[in-house]
Design a protein around this motif. Structure first.
Motif, PDB file in Angstrom:
ATOM      1  N   PRO A1071      34.075  45.573  48.010  1.00 51.19           N
ATOM      2  CA  PRO A1071      34.066  46.828  47.251  1.00 51.19           C
ATOM      3  C   PRO A1071      35.170  47.813  47.631  1.00 51.19           C
ATOM      4  O   PRO A1071      35.438  48.745  46.870  1.00 51.19           O
ATOM      5  CB  PRO A1071      32.682  47.413  47.565  1.00 51.19           C
ATOM      6  N   ASN A1072      35.821  47.633  48.801  1.00 50.34           N
ATOM      7  CA  ASN A1072      36.874  48.563  49.232  1.00 50.34           C
ATOM      8  C   ASN A1072      38.242  47.898  49.310  1.00 50.34           C
ATOM      9  O   ASN A1072      39.179  48.469  49.877  1.00 50.34           O
ATOM     10  CB  ASN A1072      36.518  49.161  50.594  1.00 50.34           C
ATOM     11  N   LEU A1073      38.367  46.708  48.733  1.00 51.49           N
ATOM     12  CA  LEU A1073      39.657  46.006  48.771  1.00 51.49           C
ATOM     13  C   LEU A1073      40.712  46.775  47.975  1.00 51.49           C
ATOM     14  O   LEU A1073      40.479  47.188  46.845  1.00 51.49           O
ATOM     15  CB  LEU A1073      39.506  44.604  48.193  1.00 51.49           C
ATOM     16  N   GLU A1074      41.878  46.968  48.604  1.00 51.61           N
ATOM     17  CA  GLU A1074      42.960  47.707  47.954  1.00 51.61           C
ATOM     18  C   GLU A1074      44.194  46.859  47.712  1.00 51.61           C
ATOM     19  O   GLU A1074      44.932  47.109  46.755  1.00 51.61           O
ATOM     20  CB  GLU A1074      43.335  48.926  48.809  1.00 51.61           C
ATOM     21  N   ASP A1075      44.441  45.895  48.569  1.00 48.27           N
ATOM     22  CA  ASP A1075      45.647  45.072  48.460  1.00 48.27           C
ATOM     23  C   ASP A1075      45.259  43.599  48.454  1.00 48.27           C
ATOM     24  O   ASP A1075      44.542  43.138  49.347  1.00 48.27           O
ATOM     25  CB  ASP A1075      46.597  45.319  49.641  1.00 48.27           C
ATOM     26  N   LEU A1076      45.781  42.856  47.470  1.00 54.13           N
ATOM     27  CA  LEU A1076      45.519  41.426  47.377  1.00 54.13           C
ATOM     28  C   LEU A1076      46.814  40.685  47.111  1.00 54.13           C
ATOM     29  O   LEU A1076      47.526  40.992  46.145  1.00 54.13           O
ATOM     30  CB  LEU A1076      44.514  41.137  46.253  1.00 54.13           C
ATOM     31  N   ASP A1077      47.138  39.729  47.976  1.00 56.81           N
ATOM     32  CA  ASP A1077      48.295  38.852  47.800  1.00 56.81           C
ATOM     33  C   ASP A1077      47.800  37.413  47.699  1.00 56.81           C
ATOM     34  O   ASP A1077      47.043  36.950  48.567  1.00 56.81           O
ATOM     35  CB  ASP A1077      49.258  38.943  48.992  1.00 56.81           C
ATOM     36  N   ILE A1078      48.226  36.688  46.655  1.00 58.94           N
ATOM     37  CA  ILE A1078      47.921  35.262  46.517  1.00 58.94           C
ATOM     38  C   ILE A1078      49.238  34.540  46.267  1.00 58.94           C
ATOM     39  O   ILE A1078      49.870  34.735  45.224  1.00 58.94           O
ATOM     40  CB  ILE A1078      46.935  35.005  45.360  1.00 58.94           C
ATOM     41  N   LEU A1079      49.667  33.715  47.224  1.00 52.27           N
ATOM     42  CA  LEU A1079      50.990  33.108  47.161  1.00 52.27           C
ATOM     43  C   LEU A1079      50.901  31.606  47.416  1.00 52.27           C
ATOM     44  O   LEU A1079      50.144  31.149  48.278  1.00 52.27           O
ATOM     45  CB  LEU A1079      51.923  33.742  48.200  1.00 52.27           C
ATOM     46  N   PRO A1091      37.854  43.649  42.304  1.00 53.92           N
ATOM     47  CA  PRO A1091      37.049  44.869  42.418  1.00 53.92           C
ATOM     48  C   PRO A1091      37.769  46.090  41.828  1.00 53.92           C
ATOM     49  O   PRO A1091      38.994  46.132  41.737  1.00 53.92           O
ATOM     50  CB  PRO A1091      36.863  45.020  43.928  1.00 53.92           C
ATOM     51  N   ALA A1092      36.976  47.081  41.483  1.00 55.00           N
ATOM     52  CA  ALA A1092      37.522  48.306  40.890  1.00 55.00           C
ATOM     53  C   ALA A1092      38.355  49.104  41.882  1.00 55.00           C
ATOM     54  O   ALA A1092      39.142  49.959  41.478  1.00 55.00           O
ATOM     55  CB  ALA A1092      36.371  49.170  40.359  1.00 55.00           C
ATOM     56  N   SER A1093      38.216  48.813  43.172  1.00 53.06           N
ATOM     57  CA  SER A1093      38.962  49.558  44.200  1.00 53.06           C
ATOM     58  C   SER A1093      40.403  49.092  44.343  1.00 53.06           C
ATOM     59  O   SER A1093      41.218  49.769  44.986  1.00 53.06           O
ATOM     60  CB  SER A1093      38.258  49.410  45.552  1.00 53.06           C
ATOM     61  N   LEU A1094      40.749  47.930  43.779  1.00 55.11           N
ATOM     62  CA  LEU A1094      42.058  47.314  44.021  1.00 55.11           C
ATOM     63  C   LEU A1094      43.190  48.214  43.527  1.00 55.11           C
ATOM     64  O   LEU A1094      43.170  48.689  42.389  1.00 55.11           O
ATOM     65  CB  LEU A1094      42.142  45.955  43.327  1.00 55.11           C
ATOM     66  N   LYS A1095      44.201  48.417  44.397  1.00 50.56           N
ATOM     67  CA  LYS A1095      45.342  49.250  44.043  1.00 50.56           C
ATOM     68  C   LYS A1095      46.636  48.451  43.933  1.00 50.56           C
ATOM     69  O   LYS A1095      47.561  48.874  43.247  1.00 50.56           O
ATOM     70  CB  LYS A1095      45.517  50.359  45.077  1.00 50.56           C
ATOM     71  N   SER A1096      46.713  47.326  44.623  1.00 51.97           N
ATOM     72  CA  SER A1096      47.957  46.564  44.624  1.00 51.97           C
ATOM     73  C   SER A1096      47.642  45.080  44.524  1.00 51.97           C
ATOM     74  O   SER A1096      46.829  44.556  45.291  1.00 51.97           O
ATOM     75  CB  SER A1096      48.759  46.842  45.900  1.00 51.97           C
ATOM     76  N   LEU A1097      48.309  44.392  43.581  1.00 56.63           N
ATOM     77  CA  LEU A1097      48.086  42.966  43.367  1.00 56.63           C
ATOM     78  C   LEU A1097      49.428  42.249  43.296  1.00 56.63           C
ATOM     79  O   LEU A1097      50.305  42.640  42.512  1.00 56.63           O
ATOM     80  CB  LEU A1097      47.313  42.728  42.058  1.00 56.63           C
ATOM     81  N   TYR A1098      49.589  41.224  44.129  1.00 60.48           N
ATOM     82  CA  TYR A1098      50.806  40.407  44.120  1.00 60.48           C
ATOM     83  C   TYR A1098      50.385  38.952  44.018  1.00 60.48           C
ATOM     84  O   TYR A1098      49.733  38.410  44.914  1.00 60.48           O
ATOM     85  CB  TYR A1098      51.621  40.655  45.397  1.00 60.48           C
TER      86      TYR A1098
END
Length: 1272
Positions: A1071-1079, A1091-1098
């Protein structure tokens, strides 16, 4: 108008005019009379220059006269320099080979033409100076003697800035404000306001170091802001301050992620020192990135501006008061009088009147005290008290009269050395050695013939420091993480107070410039003599030098290769110092013929390949820096003829396999960082015999030393200024980082010197006792030399011993009291580290080893079994009291640990039989385990028996695991990992399939997942058995802010079978995830619900990814989105309207993408849009006029894109950055002269690059299109 400082230049010209060698050749060339006349004229005017420089403050006519005379003196200096160079050439009888080049009669290589041309120049300048001197007679200048310096003890050279007068009450008040609870405020901002020199920064430093503050806040971060409030730069500076590691990220998307991660959930204290920014939007942008901090976080702002304070502050502004008269007098007395010495009453009375004039400003008080320390006569104190300078008002330049007065009482050469420092930007940390070398290059250091120039420069530095012209003086150890060595110990650095920098700038004006943006180049003129580029933009060095041919100093101060040197010709007339380090040049960009005046040349960290043979004719060159030139393979054969060369830096040049013969003929050489011993004449080790070398010396190919007598002739024991000594056999480059990273198995163990010869050679290479660093590599003797057993090495701070295969015992290194860093690599015969003699120091059944050691690396020590010789038999506990970092890499027989009460970081690579080594190290805050099953198939003892447990690791913050499944036995028990539940913030899992095995995904996850409630960052790498999004494992990670998945090649996406919901209903995952990287997840088809908390997605390089729609459906807080290298993705989500917070999009390498969605125009908050390498994309959607916030647009390598839609064209004039690269159709339309140039011509930063240039530009990482875009 800037002051004209001439009194320091005239003596330099006079010295050259009366030079003995020049006079001898002058008589031969028929110019003797003109040299004498020039000397007489300058001597006549010299004693009156002090009066002229004082009167220029109020008399504009005097200023103009001084400026004319200064220009003429510079011209005379250049002419005499050419004479001196020719005299040196003739005296040294340097023969130029004329067979390869036909020289014109009208060339300086023709003696007759040279004598005629230069004689004519000299005659002209003598007449010009004669005329100017006559014009000066009408001013009736008085003779004034130069101020004299009083000798002071060496211990007074550095100011103790921590000893502060009169600020204790202020500190207590502010600390209370910081520690008090502020309701309804997660982060509170407190502003300290006061004028320059009042002590705002000093007070903030006192608060920062207060014990209560250090305990209450973590991390503590300090950032100097000054007048440029650049959010990206500040983000990098905050990250660097928090982590202790320089942040190399240039992309704002990555920066903001990293910054939020660094402060997330932590009660931090951030000091923003010297803020000038009044733009609320910029402050709000930075503040938004800092809001992820924990409750009770505080920001201290120091500023001179009430407006800044009211805009930034949330707590009441703290107005810093002036010092009281008593406090001012106490501070003054500590600077003006000897400590414990007499304070003459007559001077005390005058001094108190002077202190009153300082108005309670600490900087003014300290400066006046430093000035008057050197004056002991009452009349001198009265002269200062009664100076007219006190009557000057503080004008627009904000120069305090006290500072100007202090400057006016400096001797002329100190004035020049201080004012030159205006070449550096504000708050720049200046290295003392660099300053001295630049002063030398420009002739600012007067030579008395008795002291070395470097020693005289050191005295000047100390004198300026003692008078508070420099501050924040400290000695630092160079710790280069990229090389794992600290070879230049005791580097002295300093800064200048803002007001002192303003004073230097006011004196030099445009004569000395520090350029921080391209617009600043407009200030460069023919009057500019010293120029520094301190920001990353393209510099046309040739245009700059041709437009300003009188430049004497040109420096770059960049940390990357950002400056492009165009391939053109330039003709500088007067260049003395050229620093092009970190630039992309493969050859000298200026013809040698135009560098005849050059004293200082820095080409370090460039891809230059060879220094041309013609460079050996640069007889004036004193300093040549080529460190870290990885492509350099050749120095000029005539190097030995460069008789004035004093410092040669050639370390870390791996392709440089041989040095020119005759290095020993460079009798003035003081620094030689690398010497490769050869077999032929002129390359023996004996070349070092008479050289008085200091600093770093690396000796290679010691197998070519014939015997002990040959080694002894190198005379190392007499080189008392050496601080770092590297001794290597059978090598031409020592790179510890390479060896440590590659586990040293690349070291060739064959073809080494006979043991007997190596031992006697090393014995004869006995150094002096002042070394700080010693490295011995590939030594094949059976034992180390006797001088390593003696007190000779008692000052060592760092030791590297590597690939010394025959040595069975180490010297008694454990007793070296200053040793902080010890690296032992591939010492196959060593079985223990401490000998039995250590037990003679036992007390209370314990014995301490390595009293100061902080870092120990044991690498591939195959035979190492024990820490001490009698371990296991002697009933004594071995303690390493201060060891904080320990690495044990591939030491398979080491099965014990000493007592390590201060250990904070452990990195261990070995077998699973060594897991038990970790069990007692409960003080760790960082643990990296990389262990494998035993290769011989032997079964390891049960972990329970070896007491492997994480139960008591209550301080562990960072955990990295690359281990066999045996470790699962610990992690599957909830009680064993309960200690991590409140401390662990970072977890990295690499190649651990057992974390996510298929059988486990259908059952309960490992128990450790239940104890990761405080985890902030999780990185999962190369876990092949991870097939579906691990919902069960992630269920309890409610604090997680950052998640990275890399190389999980079997991950396909969310599970087709939904996880059974709890009785309380559906819970949002992470619920508090802000940054997600999948490479680099090769099988990934779609994203899970984010989640709605996400601010950055790569998302990058996932070749099968075909949909983003479901993943983005609920990501309403998303601010930055980067999708790269996903060729199967043919469309983006149609409806983007719910992404109202999105400020940055970067789309790259989507080769299957045909179009962008119409919904793109709904993103009203979007500030940055980047599109690159989408080869099928032929058009952009209509409706982009809705991108009202757009400031940056980058389009690269989209060859089918023929035009921009009308809506986007409407937004172009409002852009701050535009890059079009590798798009021929767009290039034709928007380049200068194109039909749409008028739409983009006023964009401040624009780069339109053709396909040809684009291909070439890949060599240059400064081109923006090869980075993901920054946001604003």
């Amino acid at each position: 108008m800037a002051d004209v400082l001439l009194s320091a230049l005239v003596p330099v010209v006079m010295e050259k005019a009366k030079d003995y060698v020049l006079r001898q050749f002058g008589a031969m060339w028929g110019i003797h009379d003109r040299l004498e006349k020039l000397e007489r004229m300058l001597l006549a005017i010299h004693d009156k220059l002090g009066d002229a420089e004082e009167r220029q403050v109020k008399e504009a006519g005097v200023t103009r006269w001084l400026a004319d005379l200064k220009d003429a003196a510079y011209e005379a200096d250049d002419i005499l320099d050419e004479f001196n160079l020719e005299a040196m050439r003739r005296e040294a009888e340097i023969q130029v080979d004329t067979s390869k080049k036909v020289r014109s009669f009208f060339s300086f290589d023709n003696p007759l033409w040279f004598h005629f041309k230069i004689g004519q120049k000299l005659n002209d300048i003598v007449e010009k100076i004669d005329k100017i001197v006559d014009e000066g007679n009408k001013f009736h200048f008085m003779v004034k003697t130069q101020p004299q310096l009083r000798d002071r003890p060496q211990t007074h050279s550095y100011v103790d800035e921590s000893y502060v007068i009169g600020r204790e009450e202020d500190k207590q008040k502010i600390v209370k404000l910081l520690l008090d609870h502020v309701p309804n405020q997660n982060i509170a901002v407190l502003s300290i306001v006061g004028m320059g020199g009042l002590g705002k920064t000093t007070l903030a430093q006192l608060i920062y170091k207060d014990e209560r503050v250090e305990k209450h806040f973590q991390p503590l971060m300090w950032v100097f802001v000054s007048d440029v409030f650049n959010v990206a730069k500040l983000a990098k500076a905050i990250i660097a301050s928090a982590t202790g590691t320089e942040c190399e990220l240039s992309n704002m998307e990555l920066l903001q992620r990293h910054l939020r991660e660094v402060v997330s959930g932590k009660r931090y204290l951030l000091v923003l020192d010297d803020v000038w920014n009044e733009d609320r939007e910029k402050w709000d942008e930075l503040k938004s990135l800092l809001r992820t901090g924990g409750v009770g976080s505080r920001i201290i702002v120091t500023t001179r501006s009430e407006r800044v304070s009211s805009m930034m502050g949330t707590l009441a502004t703290y107005q810093l008061p002036y010092l009281t008269e008593d406090d001012s007098w106490t501070l003054f007395g500590k600077r003006a009088f000897e400590e414990g010495g007499e304070e003459p009453q007559n001077l005390v009375n005058i001094g108190k009147e002077i202190v009153k004039k300082c108005g309670g400003l600490p900087l003014a008080v300290k400066t006046m005290g430093g000035l008057l320390y050197s004056k002991s006569q009452e009349r001198e104190w009265l002269f200062v008290r009664d100076s007219e300078i006190w009557d000057m008002q503080v004008g627009e330049d904000a120069i305090l009269p006290a500072l100007r007065l202090s400057y006016s009482h400096l001797p002329s050469h100190l004035k020049q050395c201080f004012a030159f420092c205006a070449i550096f930007p504000k708050d720049y940390e200046m290295e003392k050695d660099l300053l001295i070398q630049l002063w030398m290059a420009n002739g600012f250091i007067p030579s008395d013939g008795r002291k070395e120039l470097e020693d005289k420069g050191n005295e000047i530095f100390n004198e300026l420091a003692s008078r508070s012209f420099f501050q924040d003086i400290k000695e630092v150890e160079e710790d280069d993480d990229s090389t794992d060595r600290h070879e230049l110990y005791c580097i002295t650095t300093c800064k200048m107070h803002d007001l002192m920098h303003d004073l230097a700038r006011s004196i030099m004006g445009n004569e000395c410039l520090s350029i921080q943006d391209p617009a600043g180049l407009e200030d460069v003129s023919r009057k500019t003599r010293h120029l520094c580029i301190s920001e990353n933009f393209k510099l046309d060095i040739h245009r700059t030098l041709n437009n300003s041919p009188n430049i004497r100093t040109l420096l770059t101060l960049l940390a990357n290769m950002g400056i492009i040197v165009t391939a053109d010709s330039s003709k500088p007339r007067s260049l003395r110092a050229l620093g092009l380090q970190n630039t992309v040049i493969r050859r000298l960009p200026i013809s040698i013929g135009f560098l005849k005046h050059l004293r200082y040349l820095d080409l370090s960290r460039t891809p230059i390949e060879a220094i041309p043979e013609a460079a050996s004719t640069l007889l004036n060159l004193q300093i040549l820096k080529l460190s870290n030139c990885w492509s350099l393979y050749k120095l000029p054969d005539g190097l030995r003829n460069m008789s004035n060369l004093r410092h040669l830096y050639i370390d870390r040049c791996p392709r440089l396999k041989q040095l020119p013969a005759g290095i020993g003929q460079l009798s003035n050489l003081r620094t030689l960082t690398k010497y490769i011993v050869g077999n032929d004449s002129g390359r023996h080790i004996g070349e070092l015999n008479s050289l008085n070398l200091g600093g770093l010396l690396e000796l290679y190919n010691l197998r070519n030393v014939r015997d002990a007598a040959d080694a002894e002739y190198a005379n190392l024991s007499s080189k008392h200024n050496l601080r770092s000594l590297i001794l290597c056999w059978d090598m031409i480059e020592w790179n510890p980082f390479y060896y440590y990273a590659e586990s040293a198995h690349h070291c060739d163990e064959d073809d080494v010197l006979p043991a007997e010869n190596a031992k006697e050679v090393l014995e004869a290479l006995r150094p002096h006792g002042g070394l700080k660093l010693l490295a011995i590599w590939r030594y094949s003797g059976a034992s180390f030399p006797t001088w390593m057993d003696s007190p000779l090495l008692q000052n060592l701070v760092e030791i590297h011993l590597g690939v010394c295969m025959g040595c069975k015992h180490l010297p008694p290194l454990w007793q070296l009291r200053f040793l902080k860093f010890l690296y032992l690599t591939k010492m196959d015969s060593i079985k223990h580290i401490c000998s039995s003699t250590i037990y003679g120091n036992a007390s209370n059944d314990t014995v301490q080893a390595f009293p100061s050691l902080k870092r120990l690396v044991l690498l591939r020590m195959q035979s190492l079994e024990k820490w001490s010789e009698y371990e296991g038999t002697a009933e004594v506990t071995l303690i390493f009291p201060h060891l904080a970092e320990l690495e044990i890499i591939h030491c398979p027989n080491l099965m014990t640990m000493p007592e390590l009460p201060s250990l904070k970081s452990l990195e261990m690579e070995g077998t699973d039989m060594q897991l038990g080594l970790v069990c007692s190290l409960t003080t760790l805050s960082s643990l990296s385990i990389k262990v494998y099953e035993t290769s011989d198939g032997a079964e390891s003892p049960p972990l329970a028996q070896k007491k492997m447990s994480l139960r008591y690791f209550r301080s562990l913050e960072n955990l990295i695991i690359t281990a066999s499944e045996n470790l699962a036995r610990v992690l599957e028990e909830e009680e064993e990992t309960r200690g991590l539940s409140t401390s662990l913030h970072y977890l990295e899992i690499e190649c651990c399939n057992w974390f996510f095995s298929p059988s486990r995904q259908s059952s309960s996850p490992l128990a450790i997942w239940k104890n990761l409630g405080s985890l902030l960052s999780l990185e999962i790498q190369c876990c092949e058995d991870l097939v579906y999004w691990p919902e069960a494992e992630f269920r309890g990670l409610n604090s997680l802010r950052k998640l990275s998945l890399y190389g999980c090649n079997n991950l396909v996406g969310p599970s087709p079978l939904p996880l059974s919901s709890s009785s309380s209903g559906h819970e949002e995952l992470l619920p508090n995830l802000e940054d997600l990287d999948i490479l680099h997840c090769d099988s990934l088809l779609e994203l899970p619900e984010l989640p709605a908390s996400l601010k950055s997605l790569y998302v990058g390089f996932c070749p099968k990814l075909n949909s983003l729609t479901e993943g983005l459906r609920h990501a309403t807080a998303l601010e930055n989105f980067d999708i790269s290298g996903c060729p199967s993705l043919t469309f983006l989500p149609v409806d983007l309207g719910h992404l109202t917070a999105l400020t940055s999009i970067y789309i790259s390498g989507l080769s299957g993408l045909n179009y962008l969605p119409q919904g793109l125009g709904q993103l009203a908050a979007l500030k940055s849009l980047g599109i690159s390498s989408c080869h099928k994309l032929s058009s952009l959607p209509q409706g982009l006029q809705g991108l009202t916030a757009l400031r940056r647009l980058q389009i690269g390598h989209c060859p089918q894109l023929s035009s921009l839609p009308e809506g986007l064209q409407q937004r172009l004039p409002g852009l701050q950055h535009l890059v079009i690269e590798g798009c021929p159709n767009l290039e034709r339309q928007y380049k200068r002269g194109g039909p749409y140039w008028y739409l983009v011509s006023r964009i401040p930063n624009i780069e339109i690059v053709s396909v040809t240039r684009s291909n070439f530009s890949t060599l240059f990482p400064s081109f923006a299109c090869f980075r993901r875009p920054s946001t604003f």
